[in-house]
Scaffold this active site. Sequence first.
Site, PDB file in Angstrom:
ATOM      1  N   GLU A   1     -15.172  23.964  17.552  1.00  0.00           N
ATOM      2  CA  GLU A   1     -13.867  25.023  17.788  1.00  0.00           C
ATOM      3  C   GLU A   1     -13.200  25.256  16.536  1.00  0.00           C
ATOM      4  O   GLU A   1     -12.836  26.420  16.315  1.00  0.00           O
ATOM      5  CB  GLU A   1     -13.165  24.106  18.885  1.00  0.00           C
TER       6      GLU A   1
ATOM      7  N   ALA B   1     -44.698   8.176  10.577  1.00  0.00           N
ATOM      8  CA  ALA B   1     -45.420   8.792   9.487  1.00  0.00           C
ATOM      9  C   ALA B   1     -47.010   8.338   9.846  1.00  0.00           C
ATOM     10  O   ALA B   1     -47.354   7.346  10.120  1.00  0.00           O
ATOM     11  CB  ALA B   1     -45.103   8.156   8.158  1.00  0.00           C
TER      12      ALA B   1
ATOM     13  N   ALA C   1     -51.223   3.104  10.234  1.00  0.00           N
ATOM     14  CA  ALA C   1     -51.776   2.305   9.217  1.00  0.00           C
ATOM     15  C   ALA C   1     -53.296   2.213   9.079  1.00  0.00           C
ATOM     16  O   ALA C   1     -53.783   2.561  10.210  1.00  0.00           O
ATOM     17  CB  ALA C   1     -51.011   1.029   9.167  1.00  0.00           C
TER      18      ALA C   1
ATOM     19  N   SER D   1     -50.333   0.961   4.635  1.00  0.00           N
ATOM     20  CA  SER D   1     -49.675   2.130   4.916  1.00  0.00           C
ATOM     21  C   SER D   1     -48.961   2.877   4.136  1.00  0.00           C
ATOM     22  O   SER D   1     -48.277   4.024   4.282  1.00  0.00           O
ATOM     23  CB  SER D   1     -48.677   1.847   6.214  1.00  0.00           C
TER      24      SER D   1
ATOM     25  N   TRP E   1     -49.283   4.955   0.558  1.00  0.00           N
ATOM     26  CA  TRP E   1     -48.328   5.715   1.410  1.00  0.00           C
ATOM     27  C   TRP E   1     -49.184   6.697   2.465  1.00  0.00           C
ATOM     28  O   TRP E   1     -50.104   7.413   1.767  1.00  0.00           O
ATOM     29  CB  TRP E   1     -47.159   6.602   0.728  1.00  0.00           C
TER      30      TRP E   1
ATOM     31  N   ARG F   1     -31.977   6.516  -0.393  1.00  0.00           N
ATOM     32  CA  ARG F   1     -32.115   6.968  -1.654  1.00  0.00           C
ATOM     33  C   ARG F   1     -31.985   8.501  -1.901  1.00  0.00           C
ATOM     34  O   ARG F   1     -33.337   9.153  -2.170  1.00  0.00           O
ATOM     35  CB  ARG F   1     -33.188   6.314  -2.291  1.00  0.00           C
TER      36      ARG F   1
ATOM     37  N   THR G   1     -37.519 -12.337  16.874  1.00  0.00           N
ATOM     38  CA  THR G   1     -37.399 -13.489  16.996  1.00  0.00           C
ATOM     39  C   THR G   1     -37.846 -14.440  15.691  1.00  0.00           C
ATOM     40  O   THR G   1     -37.481 -15.533  15.594  1.00  0.00           O
ATOM     41  CB  THR G   1     -38.079 -14.274  18.232  1.00  0.00           C
TER      42      THR G   1
END
Length: 336
Positions: free
Chosen positions: A51, A162, A170, A176, A178, A215, A230
């Site tokens: 608005e 990813a 993975a 994993s 990258w 970052r 847990t």
Amino acid sequence: MEALHSATRAALGAATRGVRGANPLVGAAVLWDDGTFTTGYHQGAGTPHAEPDAIRNASPRSTTGATLVVTLEPCSHTGRTGPCTQAIIDAGITRVVIASRDPNPQASGGAQTLTEAGVEVLFLNDLGQSWAHEVATQAHRLNARWFTAVTHDRPFITAKIAQSLDGCVAARDRTSQWITGAESRAHAHLTRARVDAIAVGTGTAHADNPRLTARTGDSPHQPIPVVFGTTALPGDSHLGRNPRTLTYSEVGAGLRDLRRRGVSHLLLEGGPTLMAHFLQHDLVDELHVYTAPLLLGDGIRAPLSVDTLAQGLRFVPDAPPEALGSDTFTRFMKEV
């Protein structure tokens, strides 16, 4: 009525230019008696709402006596920005046409505030026009998942995945880093910089020892790190040493507590077990999928329990795919 129709369509189109997240997608248009109009939209948390953006874009033309069309009921509270109702009143606008009511108890009531100030308020569905009902339906659908999060007292949840071309997060040995390239990782940090909190499971916290920070180099904001599970965090881990880290053993109670703490947008980064839990309990509102051009075969995937095609969890693209280096980024919304 034709001018109002055009302005309303334009406001709806403007809404789609915003950024999804803790705030809904909202567009507005200032409409004058001669049928001309100007639009505005909410560009993201901390920026002017639709608005005041439309009112600002109307300058230097006077808005006194004009009509404001908006896709979501104007807010009447002060958050990161001032109440939109006051901006409307100050602008001298005499009529406001609203496509969708705001279910957020912290922001609703704008229509009543405007009415009490002498502004005529109309809702599209009350106009008795087929096009008005259609636009109202589209405006609600645009933010349907945001409405769900608000009414269920939890944050809006974006899940980041990813993956390889064959859907692995993975390799079989659980490596994993990258899967995706530097461009995808930089893009993901821009998302981190605008969310309120980032969540992982205890498995990821132990295996990767993440910091869960943004970052980006130019943003002082850092999201709250959250861990679900847990198993206790190692005291010498990054998250274990961070006094801001919040831990929860139960997802539902954790999400309600995060909402009470002011977390409106939560980024879920896994791992696969936690991701599957959120997906199968209909807790994911938005998917950010980064797909790398590699195949991992018998790798790790989210352990979703899907036996037949009819049980599949359907999402719809929310924007065209985007190339990030050799990767592809796609944003999806949960189908409603």
